[in-house]
Motif scaffolding. Structure first.
Motif, PDB file in Angstrom:
ATOM      1  N   GLN A 224       0.835  -1.198   0.000  1.00  0.00           N
ATOM      2  CA  GLN A 224       0.000   0.000   0.000  1.00  0.00           C
ATOM      3  C   GLN A 224       0.873   1.253   0.000  1.00  0.00           C
ATOM      4  OE1 GLN A 224      -3.207   0.036   2.824  1.00  0.00           O
ATOM      5  NE2 GLN A 224      -3.842   2.084   2.273  1.00  0.00           N
ATOM      6  N   THR A 225       2.014   1.200   0.666  1.00  0.00           N
ATOM      7  CA  THR A 225       2.933   2.340   0.675  1.00  0.00           C
ATOM      8  C   THR A 225       3.446   2.620  -0.737  1.00  0.00           C
ATOM      9  OG1 THR A 225       3.584   1.810   2.935  1.00  0.00           O
ATOM     10  CG2 THR A 225       5.054   3.251   1.691  1.00  0.00           C
ATOM     11  N   GLY A 226       3.839   1.571  -1.443  1.00  0.00           N
ATOM     12  CA  GLY A 226       4.292   1.724  -2.824  1.00  0.00           C
ATOM     13  C   GLY A 226       3.185   2.240  -3.718  1.00  0.00           C
ATOM     14  N   ALA A 227       1.977   1.773  -3.461  1.00  0.00           N
ATOM     15  CA  ALA A 227       0.822   2.211  -4.246  1.00  0.00           C
ATOM     16  C   ALA A 227       0.568   3.699  -4.027  1.00  0.00           C
ATOM     17  CB  ALA A 227      -0.411   1.389  -3.877  1.00  0.00           C
ATOM     18  N   GLN A 228       0.711   4.145  -2.799  1.00  0.00           N
ATOM     19  CA  GLN A 228       0.489   5.570  -2.500  1.00  0.00           C
ATOM     20  C   GLN A 228       1.537   6.421  -3.218  1.00  0.00           C
ATOM     21  OE1 GLN A 228      -2.280   6.655  -0.633  1.00  0.00           O
ATOM     22  NE2 GLN A 228      -1.657   8.548  -1.612  1.00  0.00           N
ATOM     23  N   THR A 229       2.787   5.949  -3.252  1.00  0.00           N
ATOM     24  CA  THR A 229       3.855   6.655  -3.963  1.00  0.00           C
ATOM     25  C   THR A 229       3.526   6.758  -5.451  1.00  0.00           C
ATOM     26  OG1 THR A 229       5.498   5.905  -2.356  1.00  0.00           O
ATOM     27  CG2 THR A 229       6.323   6.611  -4.509  1.00  0.00           C
ATOM     28  N   GLU A 230       3.098   5.643  -6.045  1.00  0.00           N
ATOM     29  CA  GLU A 230       2.727   5.641  -7.468  1.00  0.00           C
ATOM     30  C   GLU A 230       1.525   6.537  -7.725  1.00  0.00           C
ATOM     31  OE1 GLU A 230       3.956   4.295 -10.445  1.00  0.00           O
ATOM     32  OE2 GLU A 230       5.691   4.164  -9.138  1.00  0.00           O
ATOM     33  N   LEU A 231       0.559   6.489  -6.828  1.00  0.00           N
ATOM     34  CA  LEU A 231      -0.631   7.323  -6.964  1.00  0.00           C
ATOM     35  C   LEU A 231      -0.244   8.805  -6.981  1.00  0.00           C
ATOM     36  CD1 LEU A 231      -3.724   7.602  -7.109  1.00  0.00           C
ATOM     37  CD2 LEU A 231      -3.718   7.608  -4.603  1.00  0.00           C
ATOM     38  N   ASN A 232       0.650   9.194  -6.090  1.00  0.00           N
ATOM     39  CA  ASN A 232       1.101  10.590  -6.043  1.00  0.00           C
ATOM     40  C   ASN A 232       1.792  10.971  -7.352  1.00  0.00           C
ATOM     41  OD1 ASN A 232       0.095  10.798  -3.456  1.00  0.00           O
ATOM     42  ND2 ASN A 232       2.066  10.429  -2.476  1.00  0.00           N
TER      43      ASN A 232
ATOM     44  N   ALA B   6      -7.623  -1.988  -4.653  1.00  0.00           N
ATOM     45  CA  ALA B   6      -7.019  -3.082  -3.896  1.00  0.00           C
ATOM     46  C   ALA B   6      -7.425  -4.424  -4.483  1.00  0.00           C
ATOM     47  CB  ALA B   6      -7.449  -2.999  -2.434  1.00  0.00           C
ATOM     48  N   GLY B   7      -6.433  -5.282  -4.704  1.00  0.00           N
ATOM     49  CA  GLY B   7      -6.682  -6.638  -5.174  1.00  0.00           C
ATOM     50  C   GLY B   7      -6.324  -7.630  -4.090  1.00  0.00           C
ATOM     51  N   GLU B   8      -6.317  -8.906  -4.423  1.00  0.00           N
ATOM     52  CA  GLU B   8      -5.999  -9.925  -3.433  1.00  0.00           C
ATOM     53  C   GLU B   8      -4.545  -9.848  -2.987  1.00  0.00           C
ATOM     54  OE1 GLU B   8      -7.275 -13.857  -4.485  1.00  0.00           O
ATOM     55  OE2 GLU B   8      -9.171 -13.122  -5.264  1.00  0.00           O
ATOM     56  N   SER B   9      -3.624  -9.602  -3.922  1.00  0.00           N
ATOM     57  CA  SER B   9      -2.203  -9.568  -3.559  1.00  0.00           C
ATOM     58  C   SER B   9      -1.470  -8.381  -4.167  1.00  0.00           C
ATOM     59  CB  SER B   9      -1.538 -10.866  -4.012  1.00  0.00           C
ATOM     60  OG  SER B   9      -1.617 -10.966  -5.425  1.00  0.00           O
ATOM     61  N   VAL B  10      -2.211  -7.458  -4.749  1.00  0.00           N
ATOM     62  CA  VAL B  10      -1.577  -6.329  -5.421  1.00  0.00           C
ATOM     63  C   VAL B  10      -2.485  -5.103  -5.350  1.00  0.00           C
ATOM     64  CG1 VAL B  10      -2.492  -6.837  -7.718  1.00  0.00           C
ATOM     65  CG2 VAL B  10      -0.274  -5.731  -7.511  1.00  0.00           C
ATOM     66  N   TYR B  11      -1.863  -3.950  -5.377  1.00  0.00           N
ATOM     67  CA  TYR B  11      -2.590  -2.681  -5.430  1.00  0.00           C
ATOM     68  C   TYR B  11      -2.395  -2.103  -6.822  1.00  0.00           C
ATOM     69  CZ  TYR B  11      -2.685  -2.993  -0.357  1.00  0.00           C
ATOM     70  OH  TYR B  11      -2.904  -3.409   0.929  1.00  0.00           O
ATOM     71  N   ARG B  12      -3.472  -1.718  -7.463  1.00  0.00           N
ATOM     72  CA  ARG B  12      -3.395  -1.191  -8.820  1.00  0.00           C
ATOM     73  C   ARG B  12      -3.770   0.285  -8.826  1.00  0.00           C
ATOM     74  NH1 ARG B  12      -5.808  -6.568  -9.870  1.00  0.00           N
ATOM     75  NH2 ARG B  12      -4.176  -7.763 -10.907  1.00  0.00           N
ATOM     76  N   ILE B  13      -3.038   1.055  -9.625  1.00  0.00           N
ATOM     77  CA  ILE B  13      -3.335   2.474  -9.787  1.00  0.00           C
ATOM     78  C   ILE B  13      -4.232   2.618 -11.008  1.00  0.00           C
ATOM     79  CG2 ILE B  13      -2.411   4.804  -9.987  1.00  0.00           C
ATOM     80  CD1 ILE B  13      -1.519   3.093  -7.464  1.00  0.00           C
ATOM     81  N   VAL B  14      -5.432   3.097 -10.776  1.00  0.00           N
ATOM     82  CA  VAL B  14      -6.454   3.221 -11.821  1.00  0.00           C
ATOM     83  C   VAL B  14      -6.689   4.702 -12.109  1.00  0.00           C
ATOM     84  CG1 VAL B  14      -8.906   2.816 -12.317  1.00  0.00           C
ATOM     85  CG2 VAL B  14      -7.568   1.070 -11.127  1.00  0.00           C
ATOM     86  N   VAL B  15      -6.719   5.063 -13.394  1.00  0.00           N
ATOM     87  CA  VAL B  15      -6.991   6.461 -13.738  1.00  0.00           C
ATOM     88  C   VAL B  15      -8.429   6.676 -14.202  1.00  0.00           C
ATOM     89  CG1 VAL B  15      -4.613   7.087 -14.216  1.00  0.00           C
ATOM     90  CG2 VAL B  15      -6.036   6.234 -16.056  1.00  0.00           C
ATOM     91  N   ASN B  16      -9.097   5.600 -14.588  1.00  0.00           N
ATOM     92  CA  ASN B  16     -10.486   5.730 -15.024  1.00  0.00           C
ATOM     93  C   ASN B  16     -11.118   4.349 -15.080  1.00  0.00           C
ATOM     94  OD1 ASN B  16     -12.826   6.990 -15.881  1.00  0.00           O
ATOM     95  ND2 ASN B  16     -11.828   8.101 -17.548  1.00  0.00           N
ATOM     96  N   SER B  17     -12.446   4.293 -15.103  1.00  0.00           N
ATOM     97  CA  SER B  17     -13.153   3.026 -15.291  1.00  0.00           C
ATOM     98  C   SER B  17     -14.366   3.276 -16.175  1.00  0.00           C
ATOM     99  CB  SER B  17     -13.566   2.418 -13.954  1.00  0.00           C
ATOM    100  OG  SER B  17     -14.478   3.258 -13.290  1.00  0.00           O
ATOM    101  N   PHE B  18     -14.765   2.217 -16.873  1.00  0.00           N
ATOM    102  CA  PHE B  18     -15.856   2.319 -17.844  1.00  0.00           C
ATOM    103  C   PHE B  18     -16.766   1.105 -17.722  1.00  0.00           C
ATOM    104  CE2 PHE B  18     -12.148   4.484 -19.532  1.00  0.00           C
ATOM    105  CZ  PHE B  18     -12.667   5.708 -19.909  1.00  0.00           C
ATOM    106  N   SER B  19     -17.976   1.254 -18.263  1.00  0.00           N
ATOM    107  CA  SER B  19     -18.921   0.145 -18.215  1.00  0.00           C
ATOM    108  C   SER B  19     -18.876  -0.717 -19.473  1.00  0.00           C
ATOM    109  CB  SER B  19     -20.339   0.669 -17.976  1.00  0.00           C
ATOM    110  OG  SER B  19     -20.682   1.593 -18.981  1.00  0.00           O
ATOM    111  N   THR B  20     -18.201  -0.244 -20.534  1.00  0.00           N
ATOM    112  CA  THR B  20     -18.092  -1.058 -21.754  1.00  0.00           C
ATOM    113  C   THR B  20     -16.643  -1.151 -22.201  1.00  0.00           C
ATOM    114  OG1 THR B  20     -18.303   0.744 -23.362  1.00  0.00           O
ATOM    115  CG2 THR B  20     -20.365  -0.225 -22.529  1.00  0.00           C
ATOM    116  N   SER B  21     -16.316  -2.218 -22.905  1.00  0.00           N
ATOM    117  CA  SER B  21     -14.946  -2.384 -23.391  1.00  0.00           C
ATOM    118  C   SER B  21     -14.631  -1.363 -24.481  1.00  0.00           C
ATOM    119  CB  SER B  21     -14.700  -3.816 -23.867  1.00  0.00           C
ATOM    120  OG  SER B  21     -15.169  -4.032 -25.154  1.00  0.00           O
TER     121      SER B  21
END
Length: 87
Positions: free
Chosen positions: A28-36, A50-65
C-alpha cells in the motif's frame, strides 16, 4: 498519506467494469507513492484499487470495453504500459 483513503475495493454490484490500470505494486505504501506520481501528471481522479495480492493504480473506469479501449488509446502517451482490467 492524507486522512481520506484513496484505496477502493472492486465493485460488488455484479456489474462488469473495465479499469484503466497504469501501475501495479505489492504494498500500500508503494501504491500511494505511485498514486502521487500519477496525480502529479494531472490525473487527479486516479485512485488505488485493492486486489488480493496487489494494489493497482487506476486512472479511469468504464462500463463497456469500447469506452475503455478509447480511454486506453488516450492514455498511451503518458502511460505506455497502461492496460485494461475487467472485473
Amino acid at each position: 498519506i492524507s486522512g481520506s483513503s484513496s484505496v477502493d475495493e472492486p465493485n460488488s454490484d455484479n456489474q462488469v467494469k473495465y479499469y484503466l490500470v497504469v501501475a501495479s505494486v505489492k504494498t500500500q505504501t508503494g501504491a500511494q507513492t505511485e498514486l502521487n506520481r500519477v496525480k502529479a501528471k494531472g490525473y487527479s481522479s486516479a485512485y488505488i484499487l485493492a486486489g488480493e495480492s496487489v494494489y493497482r493504480i487506476v486512472v479511469n473506469s468504464f462500463s463497456t470495453s469500447k469506452q475503455a479501449n478509447k480511454g486506453l488509446s488516450n492514455l498511451r502517451s503518458d502511460f505506455p504500459d497502461v492496460w485494461i482490467l475487467k472485473k
